[in-house]
Each structure stands twice: as structure tokens, then as C-alpha cells.
Design an enzyme around this catalytic site. Structure first.
Site, PDB file in Angstrom:
ATOM      1  N   ARG A  50     -51.309 -21.854  50.064  1.00  0.00           N
ATOM      2  CA  ARG A  50     -51.024 -23.207  50.540  1.00  0.00           C
ATOM      3  C   ARG A  50     -51.995 -23.662  51.631  1.00  0.00           C
ATOM      4  O   ARG A  50     -52.069 -24.851  51.928  1.00  0.00           O
ATOM      5  CB  ARG A  50     -49.593 -23.266  51.085  1.00  0.00           C
ATOM      6  N   LYS A 149     -41.625  -6.601  44.000  1.00  0.00           N
ATOM      7  CA  LYS A 149     -40.266  -6.529  44.519  1.00  0.00           C
ATOM      8  C   LYS A 149     -40.156  -7.326  45.823  1.00  0.00           C
ATOM      9  O   LYS A 149     -41.180  -7.562  46.475  1.00  0.00           O
ATOM     10  CB  LYS A 149     -39.846  -5.073  44.727  1.00  0.00           C
ATOM     11  N   HIS A 179     -45.135   0.324  43.451  1.00  0.00           N
ATOM     12  CA  HIS A 179     -46.413   0.966  43.765  1.00  0.00           C
ATOM     13  C   HIS A 179     -46.302   2.482  43.889  1.00  0.00           C
ATOM     14  O   HIS A 179     -47.297   3.187  43.751  1.00  0.00           O
ATOM     15  CB  HIS A 179     -47.013   0.379  45.042  1.00  0.00           C
ATOM     16  N   LYS A 183     -48.973   6.358  42.294  1.00  0.00           N
ATOM     17  CA  LYS A 183     -49.526   7.481  43.049  1.00  0.00           C
ATOM     18  C   LYS A 183     -49.905   8.625  42.110  1.00  0.00           C
ATOM     19  O   LYS A 183     -49.166   8.951  41.185  1.00  0.00           O
ATOM     20  CB  LYS A 183     -48.529   7.960  44.097  1.00  0.00           C
ATOM     21  N   ASP A 236     -34.110  -2.059  49.694  1.00  0.00           N
ATOM     22  CA  ASP A 236     -35.549  -2.005  49.909  1.00  0.00           C
ATOM     23  C   ASP A 236     -36.172  -0.734  49.347  1.00  0.00           C
ATOM     24  O   ASP A 236     -37.312  -0.754  48.864  1.00  0.00           O
ATOM     25  CB  ASP A 236     -35.846  -2.104  51.413  1.00  0.00           C
ATOM     26  N   HIS A 241     -37.682   2.529  44.567  1.00  0.00           N
ATOM     27  CA  HIS A 241     -38.555   3.695  44.713  1.00  0.00           C
ATOM     28  C   HIS A 241     -37.827   5.016  44.466  1.00  0.00           C
ATOM     29  O   HIS A 241     -38.269   5.859  43.668  1.00  0.00           O
ATOM     30  CB  HIS A 241     -39.165   3.724  46.118  1.00  0.00           C
ATOM     31  N   LYS A 341     -35.958   4.270  58.483  1.00  0.00           N
ATOM     32  CA  LYS A 341     -37.003   3.815  59.388  1.00  0.00           C
ATOM     33  C   LYS A 341     -36.805   4.453  60.759  1.00  0.00           C
ATOM     34  O   LYS A 341     -35.705   4.894  61.104  1.00  0.00           O
ATOM     35  CB  LYS A 341     -36.992   2.290  59.500  1.00  0.00           C
TER      36      LYS A 341
END
Length: 491
Positions: A50, A149, A179, A183, A236, A241, A341
Site C-alpha cells: 500500500r 498462517k 515453514h 527444514k 500459533d 507446527h 515463549k
């Protein structure tokens, strides 16, 4: 995974061309592919955003980002200059149908055998973009669309995205990207299992006691507070994953490396996952939220003090789950999924714990126990396969000590190891969907996690606190200790 021929020409279009994913990951990945001679000369990259940049202004921005994220050893000014000749930038508002005429004209000026649209945008724009592309006839059989995602917020929203995209693109044209599946170490898991006679006979309940799959992050949420608080660790990381890694560990041998042969076997695993009742959620899952602590030797804020996070947020930043697979190969073997995390270190690994020997003839160490054999498949940050065995220690006694047989990929293979997005972008251009998530896989994954989401949403207690820089709430250790196991620790 089978190698399909590369088209003689391609156009790769990045929506969200000024965003972090494109500038930090996707364009550096394509630079590496160009540098390695993996792209045909008539391959073009179109970046859309944009912002009202000229092409030169955009190239200056992406070069600055690329210099930060391409390893210094791989950077070459002349190669970048040649690579940048493939790049163009256009200002397009994805929500304005009339602006797609410019894109159609751009692509008509450089016709290609294959055109790939990579949607690095919010999922709320997936349907809008696909509809506007179709209106311009940009959904023919030579067109593909890549969806980044998150692919929905729950089962209903995921199905809605699938339905809207499916109005314009057939399933064979849709590439749902994860992703982690790009790997090298994940693909080596397939080679380890199905390319060697050694492990496959042992890869079952009679020889394996438990499986642990971990994706740990040492960072907090950074500037993603607005996104993350509406998402959480379960959506997430677990729904995509971790479940995909579980499928590769647990799947039956595919008949071939054909895309659907592999994905059919993954689907069977998802079909056999034992669904959660409300009671199961309380007994077999742990959710946590980090508080202030120390990370990397420095004090860090807690989740509730992060920018754009409500003071009463109950979003989880940590998840531990005991999953079970109801089939002949895996019945009774717990699969422990672990992510969070602000943990002590960044790593991703799969650990296969084998049963102990049925009878000990060697003297036990002073601790009174000896660790059974285990296989560690490390995915990041370093990549290796390590088999832990017990061997006799030097000396006159028959005391056993743990030793390891190592395959260090960086040490063994001197060639540069490609990043996940490099492999996956090349696969989209080739038309190889083996490492992409099929619609029926996605639906079953959401069906499995949705009872957990619903139960947590109705539980007023919220996530358990844990200090930043630690391995999460103590309840996650109890999840294993109740079964007589402990988390893998290489010391």
C-alpha cells in the site's frame, strides 16, 4: 518431495510486499535461490504493497533488510544487483478491485508458464484477494496461491477461508505453507525412518515408551502484542507446527514420495488422535503465561506488561499437551507436545524415548536408575541426529555410562543448508505440494484443538504463571511425572 521439473518461466507475486515476512524471509530466500543458480533466467518477482514507493525506493529498503538477514558469508553485491533486476514494486490496495487491472497488465507484459501469488497478509484478506484475482482471470490452471498462517482462528473461520478460496482456486492450486516442513532436518526424519532398515522395526509401541516434541523460544512477543493476544500459543504453534511434526513422526510409510501419498498418511494420524473431553483438557494440558524474569542475562517484562496487552489477559504463552494416537502402532504411547515463549533457550527437537531393558544385569549407578536409550532429532538452532546408548565405562568395573552417536549435519555435509522458505518457495513454483498442508489435514487439526480452546475459554482460572527464563509452569513436569517420565534434558 519427489523432484518435479522446474518451469521454463515463472512469475512470483508477493502481496504484503513491505511486510516483515517478505522483506526479512521471503526475498532473502529467493536471493539465495538465485545465488545458487536454482532460478530460471525468465523468473520475475512482483512485490505489492500500500505504500507509495518508487521501484528504486523499494529496492533500497529491501536491500537494507536483506543485508541484515542474509549471512555475511552469503552476501555478494554483484549477485544482489543481478537478483534485484528480477524485482519490481507496485502500489496496490488489495481491497480495491479496480487496482488489480494494473497487476493483470504487469503479468501480461511478462507471460510465464507458472504464476504464484503468495498472500503474506492478514487472513481476513485471503478471500478478498482471491476474489479480485479471479475477476481479472488470474486463477487459471497455471496459477497457484500460497496462504501464510494463521489459517483461521477456529474451525469455523478456517472452513470459511477454505470455502471462499475454493470458489476461485482448486485444491491442487492452493499451498498452505508451514515453514517448519521446509527444514532439512524434518525431511531427514523421513529419510531416517524410511531409508534405513535399522529404525523402522523399532518405530512402534513395543519399543518406544514416549515421544516428546518441543518448540521453545527465548524471546517474548516483541511488537506482535496486538496479534498475539488474540491468538495464543495453542493456535500459533500447536495447531500447525507441532501437529505437523507429530504426523511425520507417527505416520505409516507412504507408498511413494508423491504429494498425496505423503499427505494421505499424515491425514490417517490426525484421524487417530484421541479427542479431548473437558475432563481430559484439565488432566492432559497445561497452559502458562510468562511473568517478569531474566532472559539472556537481562531483566525482561512479563506478558501483562508488554505493549498492547490488556492487564487482565488470559492468553497463554506456554502450552504442554499429552496427546495419544489410537492405532495399532502407537496405542499407549504418549506424545508430549511442548512450546512456549520466554523459555531459557531457543530450540526445536523431537525426542524418541525407547523402553528400558527388561532385566538389568549390569550394576546400577549410585542414583539407582539408568536412562534408557533415546534418539534426539534437533531441528534448530543447530541440526543433528543423536542416538544415546549405554556403554561400559573404562576400568575394571562393569558400570555403564551414557554415550551418544552423533550425526552433525553441518559437520558432515559441507554444502550450505537451505532455509525452510527456500525449499518451499521452489516447491510452489515446481508444483510440489508434499510439504504443504491439505484442506482435510487442516480441518482435522482444528477439530482436535477446538475442545481445548473451548474448555480454556470457559475456565476462569486462566493460565499458570511462570518466570521468564524458566521452563514453564511446574505443572508441565507433573504432566510427565504422573506417567513415570521426565522432560528430555541434554544437560
Amino acid at each position: 518431495m519427489s523432484q518435479l521439473p522446474f518451469p521454463e518461466s515463472f512469475n512470483l507475486v508477493f502481496f504484503g510486499g513491505t511486510g516483515d515476512l517478505v522483506t526479512r524471509k521471503l526475498l532473502p530466500a529467493m536471493y539465495q535461490c538465485h545465488k545458487n543458480g536454482q532460478l530460471v533466467e525468465s523468473g520475475r518477482l512482483y512485490c505489492l504493497g500500500r505504500q507509495n514507493y518508487t521501484r528504486d525506493e523499494y529496492l533500497a529498503i529491501v536491500e537494507d533488510k536483506a543485508r541484515q538477514f542474509v549471512p555475511k558469508a552469503d552476501w555478494d553485491d554483484d549477485v544482489w544487483t543481478a537478483f534485484s533486476e528480477r524485482l519490481s514494486y507496485d502500489k496496490i490496495d488489495a481491497e480495491r478491485p479496480d487496482e488489480y487491472e494494473l497487476l493483470k497488465q504487469r503479468l501480461a507484459d511478462s507471460p510465464a508458464e507458472v504464476t504464484v501469488f503468495f498472500l503474506s497478509v492478514a487472513p481476513s484478506l485471503f478471500a478478498v484477494i482471491c476474489t479480485n484475482l479471479a475477476r481479472q482471470g488470474l486463477n487459471g490452471p497455471n496459477c497457484r496461491v500460497v496462504l501464510e498462517k494463521p489459517l483461521g482462528h477456529d474451525l469455523a473461520s478456517s472452513n470459511a477461508i477454505t470455502a471462499e478460496v475454493g470458489k476461485h482456486y482448486q485444491e491442487r492450486q492452493v499451498y498452505r505453507i508451514d515453514h517448519y516442513l521446509g527444514k532439512e532436518s524434518v525431511q531427514n526424519l523421513m529419510a531416517l525412518r524410511f531409508g534405513n532398515a535399522l529404525f523402522e522395526p523399532l518405530w512402534r509401541r513395543m519399543w518406544i515408551s514416549n515421544v516428546q516434541i518441543t518448540i521453545a523460544e527465548d524471546v517474548g512477543i516483541g511488537s506482535r502484542g496486538g496479534f498475539y493476544d488474540g491468538t495464543g500459543a495453542l493456535r500459533d504453534m500447536v495447531q500447525n507446527h507441532l501437529l505437523q511434526l507429530l504426523c511425520f513422526v507417527a505416520m505409516e510409510p507412504p507408498a511413494s514420495l508423491d504429494s498425496d501419498a505423503i499427505r494421505n498418511e499424515k491425514l490417517k494420524v490426525l484421524e487417530c488422535l484421541v479427542p479431548f473431553t473437558e475432563e481430559d483438557v484439565h488432566a492432559k494440558t497445561v497452559r502458562g503465561q510468562y511473568r517478569a524474569g531474566v532472559s539472556g542475562g537481562h531483566p525482561v517484562a512479563g506478558y501483562l506488561e508488554e505493549k498492547n496487552i490488556p492487564a487482565d489477559s488470559k492468553t497463554e504463552t506456554f502450552v504442554a499437551i499429552k496427546a495419544e494416537i489410537a492405532n495399532w502402532r502407537w496405542a499407549g504411547v504418549p506424545f508430549y507436545l511442548f512450546t512456549g515463549k520466554r523459555l531459557p533457550t531457543r530450540l526445536a527437537e523431537i525426542v524418541i524415548h525407547f523402553h528400558d531393558v527388561p532385566h538389568h544385569i549390569f550394576p546400577l549407578p549410585s542414583s539407582g536408575s539408568r536412562a534408557p536409550s533415546k534418539l534426539v532429532i534437533r531441528l534448530q538452532p543447530d541440526e543433528y541426529i543423536r542416538l544415546y546408548l549405554n556403554a561400559k565405562a573404562p576400568g575394571n568395573s562393569m558400570e555403564l555410562q551414557p554415550v551418544s552417536l552423533d550425526l552433525d549435519f553441518a559437520g558432515k555435509f559441507k554444502t550450505r543448508r537451505a532455509e525452510g522458505y527456500e525449499r518451499l518457495l521452489l516447491d510452489t513454483i515446481r508444483g510440489n505440494q508434499a510439504l504443504f498442508v491439505r484442506q482435510d489435514e487442516l480441518e482435522l487439526a482444528w477439530r482436535w484443538v477446538e475442545p481445548v480452546l473451548n474448555t480454556w475459554a470457559s475456565d476462569p482460572s486462566g493460565p499458570k504463571p511462570y518466570a521468564a527464563g524458566t521452563w514453564g509452569p511446574s505443572a508441565s513436569s507433573a504432566l510427565l511425572s504422573r506417567d513415570g517420565f521426565g522432560w528430555h534434558d541434554e544437560g
